[in-house]
Design a protein around this motif. Structure first.
Motif, PDB file in Angstrom:
ATOM      1  N   TYR A 165       2.433  56.295 -18.007  1.00  0.00           N
ATOM      2  CA  TYR A 165       1.246  57.088 -18.304  1.00  0.00           C
ATOM      3  C   TYR A 165       0.657  56.700 -19.661  1.00  0.00           C
ATOM      4  O   TYR A 165      -0.560  56.673 -19.832  1.00  0.00           O
TER       5      TYR A 165
ATOM      6  N   TRP B  23       8.947  72.384 -16.349  1.00  0.00           N
ATOM      7  CA  TRP B  23       7.822  73.218 -15.919  1.00  0.00           C
ATOM      8  C   TRP B  23       8.380  74.495 -15.300  1.00  0.00           C
ATOM      9  O   TRP B  23       9.119  74.438 -14.327  1.00  0.00           O
TER      10      TRP B  23
ATOM     11  N   LEU C 121      11.199  66.543 -10.816  1.00  0.00           N
ATOM     12  CA  LEU C 121       9.812  67.010 -10.789  1.00  0.00           C
ATOM     13  C   LEU C 121       9.537  68.010 -11.909  1.00  0.00           C
ATOM     14  O   LEU C 121       8.449  68.046 -12.469  1.00  0.00           O
TER      15      LEU C 121
ATOM     16  N   TYR D  14       2.779  64.912 -16.188  1.00  0.00           N
ATOM     17  CA  TYR D  14       1.824  64.790 -15.089  1.00  0.00           C
ATOM     18  C   TYR D  14       0.449  64.446 -15.627  1.00  0.00           C
ATOM     19  O   TYR D  14       0.150  64.648 -16.800  1.00  0.00           O
TER      20      TYR D  14
ATOM     21  N   PHE E  68      -3.462  61.486  -8.527  1.00  0.00           N
ATOM     22  CA  PHE E  68      -2.112  61.753  -9.024  1.00  0.00           C
ATOM     23  C   PHE E  68      -1.714  63.170  -8.604  1.00  0.00           C
ATOM     24  O   PHE E  68      -2.543  64.081  -8.602  1.00  0.00           O
TER      25      PHE E  68
ATOM     26  N   ASP F 205       0.061  66.620  -9.348  1.00  0.00           N
ATOM     27  CA  ASP F 205       0.496  67.472 -10.450  1.00  0.00           C
ATOM     28  C   ASP F 205       1.424  68.503  -9.827  1.00  0.00           C
ATOM     29  O   ASP F 205       0.994  69.538  -9.332  1.00  0.00           O
ATOM     30  N   TRP F 206       2.720  68.190  -9.803  1.00  0.00           N
ATOM     31  CA  TRP F 206       3.675  69.053  -9.104  1.00  0.00           C
ATOM     32  C   TRP F 206       3.784  70.424  -9.738  1.00  0.00           C
ATOM     33  O   TRP F 206       4.069  71.409  -9.060  1.00  0.00           O
ATOM     34  N   ASP F 207       3.559  70.539 -11.042  1.00  0.00           N
ATOM     35  CA  ASP F 207       3.549  71.858 -11.669  1.00  0.00           C
ATOM     36  C   ASP F 207       2.473  72.720 -11.033  1.00  0.00           C
ATOM     37  O   ASP F 207       2.705  73.865 -10.653  1.00  0.00           O
TER      38      ASP F 207
END
Length: 106
Positions: free
Chosen positions: A22, A43, A67, A72, A91, A93-95
């Motif tokens: 990133y 998170w 995760l 993210y 992308f 953003d699992w949060d």
């Protein structure tokens, strides 16, 4: 190059590798503010998620822990207008996903 059986998993190394990738993208086209990092402990929407919610995703405990600790890309534009990893592939953003999913039925 090591053989597959000689490779071991390290969550910390995975998190560091994604973070480095990133950072590389911020030198190419992302604004640094678009990369968001988890608080200490991960998170909360993932690390403290209800086990029933976690079960809906079908992820192992190791995957959920990974995760919870990954940085993210802030995706404020949604699926169509968000930051793209590849064409038409934003992308994840699992949060945000773990925050949103408990309110929806799967």
């Amino acid at each position: 190059m090591p053989e597959l059986e000689d490779v071991s998993y390290s969550e910390a190394e995975c998190v560091a590798a994604v973070g480095a990738y990133y950072e590389f993208l911020t030198k190419m086209y992302l604004d640094e503010s678009e990369v968001i990092y988890p608080p200490k402990g991960g998170w909360p929407s993932i690390a403290q998620a209800d086990p029933e919610v976690l079960a809906r995703f079908g992820k192992t405990d190791k995957v959920v822990s990974l995760l919870a600790h990954l940085p993210y890309i802030r995706n404020t534009g949604g699926i169509e207008d968000g930051i793209q990893a590849t064409p038409e592939c934003p992308f994840a953003d699992w949060d945000d996903i773990f925050t949103y999913i408990p309110r929806k039925r799967m």
